[in-house]
Structure formats: structure tokens, C-alpha cells
Scaffold this motif. Structure first.
Motif, PDB file in Angstrom:
ATOM      1  N   PRO A  76       0.815  -1.215   0.000  1.00 48.33           N
ATOM      2  CA  PRO A  76       0.000   0.000   0.000  1.00 48.33           C
ATOM      3  C   PRO A  76       0.851   1.269   0.000  1.00 48.33           C
ATOM      4  O   PRO A  76       0.358   2.337  -0.307  1.00 48.33           O
ATOM      5  CB  PRO A  76      -0.823  -0.129   1.279  1.00 48.33           C
ATOM      6  N   PHE A  77       2.113   1.162   0.348  1.00 50.21           N
ATOM      7  CA  PHE A  77       2.955   2.353   0.397  1.00 50.21           C
ATOM      8  C   PHE A  77       4.104   2.223  -0.585  1.00 50.21           C
ATOM      9  O   PHE A  77       4.521   1.128  -0.924  1.00 50.21           O
ATOM     10  CB  PHE A  77       3.501   2.556   1.817  1.00 50.21           C
ATOM     11  N   PHE A 128       7.350   2.075  -0.941  1.00 53.69           N
ATOM     12  CA  PHE A 128       8.731   1.818  -0.552  1.00 53.69           C
ATOM     13  C   PHE A 128       9.569   1.607  -1.810  1.00 53.69           C
ATOM     14  O   PHE A 128       9.046   1.175  -2.838  1.00 53.69           O
ATOM     15  CB  PHE A 128       8.810   0.553   0.307  1.00 53.69           C
ATOM     16  N   VAL A 148      -0.793   6.145  -6.616  1.00 54.17           N
ATOM     17  CA  VAL A 148      -0.925   5.540  -5.298  1.00 54.17           C
ATOM     18  C   VAL A 148      -1.276   6.637  -4.312  1.00 54.17           C
ATOM     19  O   VAL A 148      -0.730   7.733  -4.375  1.00 54.17           O
ATOM     20  CB  VAL A 148       0.398   4.865  -4.883  1.00 54.17           C
ATOM     21  N   GLN A 207      -1.916   4.481   9.969  1.00 54.56           N
ATOM     22  CA  GLN A 207      -1.828   4.204   8.534  1.00 54.56           C
ATOM     23  C   GLN A 207      -0.989   2.954   8.284  1.00 54.56           C
ATOM     24  O   GLN A 207      -1.294   2.174   7.391  1.00 54.56           O
ATOM     25  CB  GLN A 207      -1.274   5.429   7.806  1.00 54.56           C
ATOM     26  N   ALA A 208       0.052   2.762   9.074  1.00 57.91           N
ATOM     27  CA  ALA A 208       0.870   1.557   8.898  1.00 57.91           C
ATOM     28  C   ALA A 208       0.161   0.332   9.460  1.00 57.91           C
ATOM     29  O   ALA A 208       0.125  -0.717   8.821  1.00 57.91           O
ATOM     30  CB  ALA A 208       2.220   1.729   9.576  1.00 57.91           C
ATOM     31  N   ASP A 240       7.281  -0.368   9.512  1.00 54.24           N
ATOM     32  CA  ASP A 240       7.576  -0.650   8.103  1.00 54.24           C
ATOM     33  C   ASP A 240       7.088  -2.053   7.751  1.00 54.24           C
ATOM     34  O   ASP A 240       6.430  -2.264   6.738  1.00 54.24           O
ATOM     35  CB  ASP A 240       9.086  -0.608   7.836  1.00 54.24           C
ATOM     36  N   THR A 250       3.408  -2.892   7.149  1.00 55.69           N
ATOM     37  CA  THR A 250       2.766  -2.512   5.885  1.00 55.69           C
ATOM     38  C   THR A 250       2.810  -3.667   4.886  1.00 55.69           C
ATOM     39  O   THR A 250       2.150  -3.607   3.864  1.00 55.69           O
ATOM     40  CB  THR A 250       3.435  -1.284   5.241  1.00 55.69           C
ATOM     41  N   PRO A 309       7.926   6.347   2.477  1.00 55.65           N
ATOM     42  CA  PRO A 309       7.122   5.692   3.515  1.00 55.65           C
ATOM     43  C   PRO A 309       7.906   5.111   4.690  1.00 55.65           C
ATOM     44  O   PRO A 309       7.304   4.659   5.651  1.00 55.65           O
ATOM     45  CB  PRO A 309       6.436   4.569   2.738  1.00 55.65           C
ATOM     46  N   SER A 310       9.244   5.119   4.622  1.00 59.52           N
ATOM     47  CA  SER A 310      10.001   4.481   5.697  1.00 59.52           C
ATOM     48  C   SER A 310       9.828   5.261   7.004  1.00 59.52           C
ATOM     49  O   SER A 310      10.056   6.469   7.058  1.00 59.52           O
ATOM     50  CB  SER A 310      11.481   4.417   5.316  1.00 59.52           C
ATOM     51  N   HIS A 311       9.425   4.533   8.055  1.00 58.39           N
ATOM     52  CA  HIS A 311       9.057   5.221   9.295  1.00 58.39           C
ATOM     53  C   HIS A 311      10.237   5.794  10.054  1.00 58.39           C
ATOM     54  O   HIS A 311      10.051   6.569  10.985  1.00 58.39           O
ATOM     55  CB  HIS A 311       8.248   4.287  10.184  1.00 58.39           C
ATOM     56  N   ARG A 312      11.445   5.394   9.684  1.00 64.10           N
ATOM     57  CA  ARG A 312      12.624   5.954  10.354  1.00 64.10           C
ATOM     58  C   ARG A 312      12.627   7.481  10.217  1.00 64.10           C
ATOM     59  O   ARG A 312      12.877   8.204  11.170  1.00 64.10           O
ATOM     60  CB  ARG A 312      13.889   5.351   9.747  1.00 64.10           C
ATOM     61  N   ARG A 333      -2.521  -0.697   7.308  1.00 60.60           N
ATOM     62  CA  ARG A 333      -2.028  -0.848   5.940  1.00 60.60           C
ATOM     63  C   ARG A 333      -2.879  -0.031   4.986  1.00 60.60           C
ATOM     64  O   ARG A 333      -3.228  -0.479   3.900  1.00 60.60           O
ATOM     65  CB  ARG A 333      -2.055  -2.318   5.516  1.00 60.60           C
ATOM     66  N   ASN A 334      -3.232   1.143   5.417  1.00 57.51           N
ATOM     67  CA  ASN A 334      -4.109   1.964   4.597  1.00 57.51           C
ATOM     68  C   ASN A 334      -3.752   3.427   4.791  1.00 57.51           C
ATOM     69  O   ASN A 334      -3.803   3.932   5.910  1.00 57.51           O
ATOM     70  CB  ASN A 334      -5.556   1.723   5.029  1.00 57.51           C
ATOM     71  N   PRO A 335      -3.379   4.102   3.708  1.00 58.32           N
ATOM     72  CA  PRO A 335      -2.912   5.490   3.849  1.00 58.32           C
ATOM     73  C   PRO A 335      -4.026   6.459   4.251  1.00 58.32           C
ATOM     74  O   PRO A 335      -3.752   7.636   4.455  1.00 58.32           O
ATOM     75  CB  PRO A 335      -2.352   5.822   2.464  1.00 58.32           C
ATOM     76  N   ARG A 366       4.814  11.672   3.929  1.00 56.13           N
ATOM     77  CA  ARG A 366       5.209  10.502   3.159  1.00 56.13           C
ATOM     78  C   ARG A 366       5.530  10.885   1.719  1.00 56.13           C
ATOM     79  O   ARG A 366       6.470  10.360   1.119  1.00 56.13           O
ATOM     80  CB  ARG A 366       4.088   9.456   3.203  1.00 56.13           C
TER      81      ARG A 366
END
Lengths: 253, 331
Positions: free
Chosen positions: A89-90, A92, B330, B75-76, B213, B216, B271-274, B79-81, B266
């Protein structure tokens, strides 16, 4: 030596019995093809072997110890898995997705170390994904996403790999690259259990073929002995002339 | 540049904070800030800065950061933005809890409203989680559907609770103003609650960035990498509830921050949560400080509420998302 041993696996979904007493083994250093019709339960069996799905009865042991008793991260360093389809969904990048394969080796929020970056790079090279590794996964083709998923499993450096249809969506060149990779993995002592429908392509490179039919493993032998004309007819409903001779001994890709 | 993103964002937040403290319809203004720092500002003006504007600034910043973090976490985990404390019903649950505490006149006690908000947030989020996950595997669509249903129900219950206060004008206006979202009455104790919630729950969430991460991915993939999806989700949602509740208890209903900020961040950093989590927190803080600055600068008789400002910023964002969706991008 690490081995994954499943005994008497039974599993039903609703009233449908999917697995009815499956026995299967995967040892390090061997490549095993799990074949069967669509809906035969191959993917379910892989998930049971991974431990993400619990069987109604039967046991799965990893290294002589009940699979469910393994601490998750330790187990993840032993068994890697590639699901049949990716779903992100994201956005990456490929490299970020492959880097996730290092999670079992890192502390909670530790950034990847040099050794992890090397493993990630090796995995990307092994599947030929270095060119598009830094692109967003949403822009990649199905086959490219597939290779990224395989690279993620490789990056874990697990001794056992469970691959659900790794060749689907791959073009001929990369499908061949994949079967070569299977050979290299075997050389490194990695055990691979994969499902595939393209028996011609994959079976010659496997040590064993296990046929899943009616919820049971009806054959588990070297490819030429497992895939007899009679069995191909019962399992796939296809009449194959000289199935046993289908793969010449000197078959090379 | 990547390395300097967070420090740059923090500098931006600091600059905004100075503007917030110094720009107002009345004294003290920006020019008086240096003398305040030196300690020779008139006590009456210093009081305005120290007891009115500074706590309000800090509640706005901590609240915005908390809501943005809660949104990023949700959102993570879903799994839905589009998941966020607003859409899942967490904020509505917190509002119901807080409203009930006010209606039942429990709000004299320091932690009553935040505690009731936390209970409300957890109850609704847990219910949504169970409703969507009751039959086997976790489904993102199911979660959002359950969220919409619960949101509506909880909203109705909150209105119902408010009608009980109609015989008492002061009480009902208090609840309604609180529900509309605002920072006017922020004091240092509100800073302690919102800031404490941010430090505690946000700090715990920051330690689980890579797990976010992995969540997701499909559950089987996450499992194969050593993450127990359902369990990690429960824990992270609890943190998101904590972040939402400690904010809503002090600010009332503030929509869209939790959805818009992580989403925009994002687009900026991937999208990486770091990187996503800390930057979302800073941008969330900036957004709410800015929105509250707008509230403070409009003529006082218009009584523009903070929740109304963030909604006016958020609704167009949905239209922008719709446009993106139509172009096949997306979300």
C-alpha cells in the motif's frame, strides 16, 4: 543441520478439507518442488511450514523443536518466505523492502550495519535487481516486484527458503536466472521448497518433487521418478507421453 | 540534504514558535520578546507570555505532533494510507469519553478528562479492531468499514450526551466549545498532559519504527520476518490511542491533522518510518501551531474555532487525494 519436518498435517477451511495428513521434509542443501493443481493447498501448506497458519492437527518441527516454540526473530533467521503475491500500500523503494529482510538480525530500532548493507546488496545482485532497486515499488512490473520479494527473503540469510510461485510473472531470462540461483543456493547449503506450475522449467533443477493431491503428498521422489505419466494424469488430469523421459538427463539451461 | 531534514524542520518549528509568541492582536509583540528573554519585560506582559501564550503554544505543538504520530501509526497498522484517528473512530471515542466526563461534572479532577478520553478512544478502537478482525484474518477494508460505522454511532452518542446539558447553559456551551476544538483555556497542566502523552506514547512508538515498516507488508511476510502482526498491531494501536486521547482531552475535536500530516510527509520523505515518524511529529506540531495562530489573529468576535480551521484545511486535501486517485496514482 537445520531441517523442517511436517508430520500428519491436517487443515480444513469451513467444510472443505484442504490438507488431510501431509508428511513433508525440507533439509538444508536440497531443492524441493511442491507441485499440484490450483487449489490443491500448496500455498496453505507453505504457510503451515512457515508457522503463520496453524494446522488443526499434526506437528511441524524446525531443528527438532516445535516450530511454534521458536522465538519469532530466531525462527525468522532460519526460515524465509516469499508469498505468492506482493501487495504494497505504500511506495517503498525496492532497496527499502529488501532491507526489511534484515529485521530479524537487528535490535528493535537499530539501523542497518555494514554487514546488513552487504547482505542487502548481495541479495539484490543475486536476483538482478540492482538497476531498479531505488525505484518505488509502485513503478515496478510484476516480475520486478517478484524479484524484490525474493531478494528480501535472500537478505535474511536464512538456511531454509519457502517460495510460493517464485517464477510467476518472470520473463524467460529471469526465470532461468532464478533456477540457476536455486542451484547456487543449494551449493551454499540452503534448503529451498518452492511451488511452481512450470514443471518443465523447474523440476529438472530440483532434488525432489513432492506432489500434493487430495490433501496428501502422493509422491515425494527424484523428479524423474515422481513425475510418471500415470501420476501426471491423476494429479493434473493431463495425458503426458513418456513423462518420465520428459527431462533428458543431460538437460541444461 | 536527507540528513538535515529533521534539524531543518525543527528550525522551522522554532521560527514558527517565535512568530506565534510574538504576533498577536495585542501586546506584547515580536519586538518585546528580547526584553522578555532578558527578564525586564513588564510583569503584566510577561504574564501573558508565560501563562497564556506559552502553554497554548506548547499544547498546540505537542497536540499536533501527537495527532500526526497517531495517524502515521494507524496508517501503517491498518495498511491503509487513509486510516487516521478521525476515520477509525479513535478521536470520536476520545471525544465521547471526554464529553461524558464533562457532562457528569468530573472535569474538576486534573486527569479525569484525559483518562475518560483514553478509555473512550481505547474502547472504540478495540471494538473496531474486533469487529473487523473477528472472522480470521485482519482486513483493512473491514477495519475502515467498522470505523465508519462506529464513528457515526459514537458521534450520535456524543450528541445525545450533550443534550443532557441543555438545561444548564454554562455546561452545554462548555461541552460544545470543547467538542469544536480549541486551545483558549490551555494552562501548564494541559501542557503536562499533552506533552507527557507525546513523550511517553510517542517515545515508545519511535522505538518501533522498523516494525511499522514491516506491518505494511502482508501479515505472512511480516510473520516470516519475525513480527507477530496482530500482536504488534494491538500494541501500536494502544500507543495511537494514548497519543490521540491525551491530545483530544486538552484540545477537543481537531480533525484531519492525523490524516493529512503523515500523508504529506510521506510524499516528501517516502514511507520508511525511520524518517516519517519524527518528521510527521514536527510537521504536525507546525500545522497545529499555524492553525491556532490563524484562530488567534481573526477578530475575536468571530470566535473561529481551531477544529474548524483544521477541517477547512483537511477537506480540500481529500479532494486533492481524489484527483490523485483518478490519475491512477498511489494514495
Amino acid at each position: 543441520m537445520t531441517a523442517l519436518v511436517a508430520k500428519g498435517i491436517e487443515l480444513s477451511r469451513g467444510s472443505r478439507r484442504i490438507l488431510a495428513g501431509v508428511d513433508l521434509q525440507l533439509r538444508a542443501g536440497e531443492v524441493v518442488l511442491l507441485a499440484g493443481r490450483n487449489g490443491a493447498g500448496k500455498s496453505t501448506l507453505l504457510r503451515v511450514l512457515l508457522g503463520s497458519e496453524r494446522a488443526a492437527s499434526g506437528t511441524v518441527q524446525l531443528g527438532g523443536r516445535d516450530l511454534a516454540a521458536w522465538p519469532p526473530r530466531e525462527r525468522a533467521r532460519e526460515i524465509a518466505y516469499v508469498p505468492q503475491e506482493g501487495d504494497h500500500p505504500f511506495e517503498f523503494t525496492g532497496r527499502e523492502l529488501v532491507a526489511m529482510g534484515r529485521h530479524p538480525h537487528l535490535h528493535r530500532d537499530q539501523p542497518p550495519q555494514l554487514r546488513d548493507l552487504e547482505a542487502i546488496e548481495r541479495a539484490l545482485v543475486a536476483v538482478g535487481a540492482t538497476d531498479f532497486a531505488d525505484r518505488s515499488v509502485a513503478t515496478l512490473s510484476g516480475g520486478e516486484q517478484r524479484r524484490i520479494a525474493i531478494a528480501r527473503a535472500l537478505a535474511t540469510e536464512a538456511k531454509l527458503l519457502l517460495l510460493d510461485e517464485p517464477t510467476s510473472n518472470l520473463d524467460l531470462e529471469h526465470a532461468l536466472q532464478l533456477v540457476h540461483m536455486l542451484r547456487d543456493l543449494r551449493g551454499c547449503g540452503v534448503g529451498v521448497l518452492l511451488t511452481a506450475h512450470d514443471l518443465n522449467l523447474v523440476a529438472p533443477h530440483c532434488d525432489r518433487v513432492a506432489l500434493l493431491h487430495d490433501g496428501r503428498i502422493c509422491a515425494d521422489d527424484v523428479p524423474t521418478s515422481a513425475l510418471t505419466a500415470e501420476r501426471v494424469l491423476t494429479v493434473f488430469g493431463v495425458r503426458a507421453e513418456h513423462a518420465a523421459g520428459y527431462f533428458p538427463r543431460d538437460f541444461r539451461l | 540534504m536527507q540528513r538535515h531534514r529533521l534539524p531543518l524542520a525543527l528550525v522551522g518549528l522554532a521560527a514558527l514558535a517565535i512568530v506565534y509568541l510574538g504576533v498577536a492582536r495585542g501586546a506584547p509583540g515580536l519586538l518585546e520578546l528580547p526584553s522578555w528573554c532578558l527578564g525586564d519585560l513588564h510583569p503584566r506582559l510577561a504574564y501573558i507570555l508565560e501563562q497564556i501564550r506559552a502553554p497554548r503554544l506548547l499544547v498546540a505543538a505537542a497536540g499536533g505532533a501527537s495527532l500526526a504520530l497517531a495517524g502515521a501509526i494507524m496508517q501503517a497498522t491498518f495498511r491503509n494510507p487513509l486510516a487516521s484517528p478521525d476515520l477509525v473512530g479513535t478521536a470520536a471515542g476520545a471525544a465521547l469519553g471526554g464529553a461524558l466526563a464533562i457532562v457528569w461534572k468530573l472535569d474538576g479532577a486534573l486527569l479525569a478528562v484525559p483518562a475518560a478520553s483514553l478509555l473512550g478512544a481505547m474502547a472504540v478502537t478495540a471494538l473496531v479492531f474486533v469487529l473487523a478482525g473477528a472472522h480470521g484474518r485482519f482486513s483493512a477494508t473491514g477495519l475502515l468499514l467498522a470505523g465508519v460505522a462506529l464513528n457515526t454511532l459514537v458521534g450520535a452518542l456524543t450528541s445525545f450526551a450533550v443534550t443532557f446539558t441543555f438545561d444548564n447553559y454554562t455546561a452545554s456551551s462548555r461541552v460544545l466549545f470543547w467538542l469544536m476544538g480549541g486551545l483558549d483555556s490551555s494552562k501548564w497542566e494541559n501542557v503536562a498532559i499533552t506533552g507527557g502523552g507525546l513523550l511517553l506514547f510517542g517515545g515508545l512508538a519511535l522505538r518501533r519504527r522498523r516494525e511499522l515498516d514491516l506491518l505494511t507488508l502482508r501479515d505472512d511476510s511480516a510473520f516470516s520476518l519475525g513480527v507477530d502482526g496482530p500482536r504488534a498491531r494491538r500494541w501500536l494501536l494502544l500507543l495511537a490511542c494514548g497519543l490521540t486521547a491525551t491530545t483530544v482531552a486538552n484540545t477537543g475535536g481537531i480533525a484531519f491533522v492525523g490524516l493529512v500530516v503523515p500523508h504529506l510527509t510521506r510524499l516528501l520523505v517516502g514511507p520508511s518510518h525511520r524518517a516519517l515518524l519524527p518528521l510527521s511529529a514536527v510537521f504536525g506540531a507546525m500545522l497545529l501551531v499555524l492553525a491556532d495562530l490563524i484562530c488567534r489573529l481573526v477578530p475575536p468576535d468571530t470566535n473561529l474555532r481551531l477544529g474548524v480551521v483544521t477541517t477547512m484545511l483537511g477537506a480540500p486535501y481529500f479532494l486533492y487525494l481524489l484527483a490523485r486517485h483518478r490519475r491512477g496514482e498511489v494514495l
